[in-house]
Design an enzyme around this catalytic site. Structure first.
Site: not given
Length: 668
Positions: A419, A463, A479
C-alpha cells in the site's frame, strides 16, 4: 540425595530459588541478554552450593560481580538511572543477594527484594498474561515467606502453600475495595521509556518499507464496539497522520509556506445517519486518536482534550502511554475541504526536482489523452485507476528495495508493491498531472470477534491511501490499492503472517480450532482491558452515581473508601466479639459453674470433668438439696456433650444454671 530427603534448610532454599528464577524469567524480554545470563548463572551457582551444602562465597567474588554489573549496565544503557537501567540492576542485585543468604534475616531481605522486582513487571505490561504470571510468583513468594515463619519441624510445602493461598484470599476483599474506590492517578509505569515499545506502527513520516513491516504484526492496535449497524468492512477507514510534504524519499505532514489566513478550510460536510461506537486504544506513545472517517465532534475522552486538525486527524494534548477508551460518532458519507480552487492547494502540487522523470513523462502523456484543467481531473483519475487495474500490477509484501526513483520503478519496472508503494506512486502521478493530492495513513478494516462482538484492528491492518482534490467536491478519498488487490480492502480474508510450527500443526488437525482459540483469548483479554486496565476515575464516579450521589467528586471517593474501611473495621470487631462468645459455649458454661462453686468455698481442679466435679460437690457439701441439684445439673451438662441423645438444649441448661441457689448463705 533426593528432594524428599534433603535437609529442611536446603529444601526451603531451593524452593525460594525456583520462585526467584520465575520472577527473573518474566523479565527476559525487557532486560539485556547478559543480564539474563548473569542472573541465571548466579542462581544456578547458588543452587549447586545449596544442594552440596557448600560454603557461600566471600565478599570479593560478590564485589567483582557487582562491579561487572554496574559496568555492563552503563555500557548498555549509558546510565545507571531510569527505568530500564534500574530494572537491569534490580534483577542482578536480587540474584546476588541469594549468595549471602545465611540466616532468616537475609532471607527476609531477599523476599522483599523479590516483591519489589515483581512490581517492576508492570513497567512494561499490564496484560492478563502478565497478571497471571505475577499472581503465580506472588503465591510462591508468600509460600516461602510463611514457610520461613515456621522454623520448627518440617511442614509440607503443600500445607504451607495452602496457608499462603488462604492469606491471599483474605486480602481479596481489601484489594477489591481499593481497586473500586481508591482515586485513580496516572500509573507509575506510564512514564516514557523505550521509543519503540507499544507504538502504533504509524509515524509522522512515511518511507517505503515501513508499513510493510507492520502488516505482519499481530499486535492489537485498538478494538471497536459498534452500538448498532456495523458499516461495511471496505468503508472502515480509521484516519491517522495525513502526509503532504514530499522530498523525494519520505512523506511528512504538510508545512505550508502560506500565512495562516490562507490555510485551507476544513469545511466538513456530513451526510446520512451517523455510526456510533466505542474504541479501546492500546498504548501507542503518540497523541493520535483513531476514528472512522469522518468525525465532526470530539471523541468523549475526559482529561485529554481531543482536537481536530485541518486535515481531519484527531489528536490529544499529550502522548497516550496507557490504554484509553473513548466514544465517537462518525459519518461514513462525507465531504470536506474547499470546493473552489484556492492558492493553498498549491502545497499539494509540489514535487522535488530530479526525481521520477518517467512518471512525469507518463503524466504528460495522460494529460494529452484526457485533457488539462480542473474539469479533466475525473477523467485523468479514471485513466490512472484503469491502468492500475489492467496494467499487470500486483500487491506483494516483498517488492525489494526501491531506489531513488521509487515511483518510476513501480509504474514501469517492478509493477508490484504494497500500500505504501501504490499510494505514494499514485499521489506523485496525480501531482504531476496538476491534481492536488496527498497521502493518508491509518488503519483499514479489521476482523470481528464472534465471542464478544468487538472488531479487532491489528497492526497488520495499517494502511496508506490517497486523497485528491476535485473541483466542486473538495477532497475525495481514493484507495489505489483497491484497484490492484480488492481483497486487501473489502474482504474478511485479511493479510496474515505465516503460522509457527505449533500453530501450523493445530491448523492441520482442525483448520477452525486455531481461529476459535485466538477469538476466545482476544475476548478474555478484552474483558481484562475493559474491566481492569480501563477502569478510570470516570467509571469510579459513575459507580458513586449508581449508589445515589448526584454530583460526585474525586474527594467523595476518599469519603466512600473511609466509610467502607470504618464499616469493615466495625464488622471485624463485631465478628471477633461474636466469635469469642460462640467459642465452645459448653466449656464456658462449665467454667462459670466452677467459678460459682469456688465462691461457695469449693476449690476445683480445672481438669476435672463434670461427673468427677459432681462427686466432689456431693462430698464437700454433703447430701443437701443444693448439692443434689448441682450434681444433677452437672450430669445433664455431661450428657449434653457426650451422650448419644441430648435431653435438653444448651440454652435450657444455661437457664437452669441461673436458677440454682448460688446466693444461699449456707448451701449445707
Amino acid at each position: 540425595m533426593s528432594l524428599t530427603t534433603l535437609p529442611r534448610d536446603t529444601r526451603d532454599t531451593l524452593f525460594l530459588l525456583a520462585v526467584i528464577a520465575w520472577v527473573v524469567m518474566m523479565q527476559i524480554g525487557h532486560i539485556p541478554w547478559w543480564c539474563t545470563a548473569l542472573a541465571f548463572g548466579i542462581l544456578g551457582w547458588r543452587t549447586v552450593l545449596s544442594w552440596r551444602g557448600a560454603a557461600l562465597p566471600g565478599w570479593f567474588p560478590r564485589l567483582v560481580l557487582l562491579a561487572l554489573t554496574l559496568g555492563a549496565t552503563w555500557m548498555t544503557h549509558r546510565t545507571i538511572l531510569g527505568r530500564d537501567a534500574g530494572v537491569t540492576l534490580i534483577v542482578v542485585l536480587l540474584a546476588l543477594k541469594t549468595l549471602e543468604m545465611r540466616a532468616r534475616r537475609d532471607a527476609f531481605v531477599v523476599f522483599f527484594l523479590a516483591f519489589f522486582t515483581l512490581l517492576t513487571h508492570f513497567f512494561y505490561s499490564q496484560s492478563l498474561l502478565t497478571a497471571v504470571g505475577i499472581l503465580l510468583a506472588l503465591l510462591g513468594l508468600l509460600t516461602a515467606l510463611v514457610n520461613a515463619h515456621m522454623p520448627v519441624g518440617r511442614p509440607p510445602l503443600r500445607r504451607v502453600a495452602g496457608i499462603a493461598t488462604g492469606m491471599a484470599a483474605l486480602g481479596l476483599p481489601v484489594m477489591l475495595v481499593l481497586f473500586l474506590l481508591f482515586p485513580r492517578m496516572a500509573p507509575l509505569w506510564g512514564v516514557p521509556g523505550s521509543e519503540t515499545l507499544g507504538r502504533s506502527g504509524l509515524s509522522e513520516e512515511m518511507r517505503v518499507g515501513e508499513i510493510a513491516e507492520l502488516v505482519l504484526n499481530e499486535d492489537i492496535a485498538f478494538r471497536v464496539k459498534f452500538d448498532g449497524e456495523v458499516p461495511p468492512q471496505g468503508a472502515m477507514y480509521f484516519r491517522g497522520p495525513v502526509l503532504g510534504d514530499f522530498d523525494g524519499v519520505r512523506w511528512r505532514p504538510q508545512r505550508s509556506a502560506f500565512p495562516p489566513a490562507m490555510a485551507l478550510p476544513v469545511d466538513l460536510r456530513l451526510e446520512g445517519e451517523p455510526v456510533r461506537y466505542e474504541v479501546t486504544l492500546e498504548p501507542q506513545r503518540r497523541p493520535w486518536l483513531f476514528v472512522l472517517e469522518a468525525t465532526a465532534q470530539a471523541p468523549d475522552l475526559p482529561g485529554l482534550q481531543p482536537t481536530m486538525t485541518r486535515d481531519l486527524q484527531w489528536k490529544t494534548t499529550r502522548p497516550i502511554f496507557e490504554m484509553v477508551r473513548y466514544r465517537a460518532e462518525s459519518h461514513p458519507r462525507f465531504s470536506h475541504g474547499p470546493r473552489e480552487s484556492m492558492l493553498g492547494l498549491q502545497d499539494y502540487l509540489e514535487l522535488p526536482p530530479g526525481f521520477n522523470p518517467r512518471t512525469l513523462a507518463l503524466a504528460q502523456e495522460l494529460r494529452r489523452q484526457t485533457g488539462a484543467g480542473p474539469d479533466a481531473a475525473p477523467a485523468a483519475l479514471a485513466a490512472v485507476i484503469e491502468r492500475l487495474r489492467t496494467g499487470g500490477y500486483a500487491y506483494t509484501l516483498e517488492p525489494g528495495v526501491f531506489g531513488q526513483h521509487a515511483a518510476d520503478e513501480f509504474w514501469f519496472d517492478r509493477r508490484e508493491g504494497f500500500c505504501e508503494h501504490i499510494a505514494s506512486s499514485f499521489v506523485i502521478l496525480m501531482r504531476a498531472m496538476d491534481i492536488p493530492a496527498r497521502v493518508v495513513t491509518g488503519y483499514q478494516g479489521g476482523e470481528i470477534n464472534a465471542i464478544d462482538g468487538y472488531w479487532v484492528v491489528r497492526q497488520r491492518d495499517a494502511h496508506a491511501w490517497a486523497e485528491i482534490w476535485l473541483s466542486g467536491q473538495g477532497w475525495v478519498r481514493v484507495d489505489p490499492t483497491a484497484a490492484v488487490a480488492q481483497w486487501r480492502i473489502g474482504s474478511l480474508d485479511r493479510l496474515r503472517p505465516a503460522p509457527g510450527a505449533l500453530a501450523g500443526l493445530v491448523g492441520t488437525l482442525d483448520p477452525t480450532l486455531l481461529a476459535q482459540m485466538r477469538a476466545v483469548w482476544d475476548a478474555v483479554n478484552n474483558r481484562w482491558n475493559q474491566w481492569v486496565l480501563n477502569y478510570t476515575q470516570g467509571q469510579q464516579l459513575d459507580l458513586l452515581r449508581r449508589l445515589g450521589l448526584s454530583s460526585p467528586q474525586w474527594t467523595d471517593l476518599l469519603y466512600a473508601l473511609l466509610a467502607v474501611l470504618v464499616l469493615a473495621s466495625l464488622t471485624g470487631a463485631a465478628w471477633q466479639l461474636w466469635e469469642r462468645q460462640q467459642h465452645d459455649p459448653w466449656l464456658r458454661l462449665l467454667d462459670k459453674a466452677r467459678r460459682e462453686l469456688a465462691r461457695q468455698g469449693l476449690q476445683d481442679n480445672a481438669q476435672l470433668p463434670p461427673r468427677a466435679l459432681a462427686e466432689k460437690v456431693l462430698r464437700h457439701f454433703g447430701d443437701t438439696p443444693f448439692a443434689r441439684d448441682v450434681k444433677q445439673w452437672l450430669l445433664r451438662l455431661e450428657r449434653w456433650r457426650y451422650g448419644k441423645e441430648r435431653e435438653s438444649s444448651l440454652a435450657t441448661l444455661r437457664e437452669d444454671f441461673r436458677r440454682l441457689p448460688w446466693r444461699a448463705k449456707d448451701p449445707r
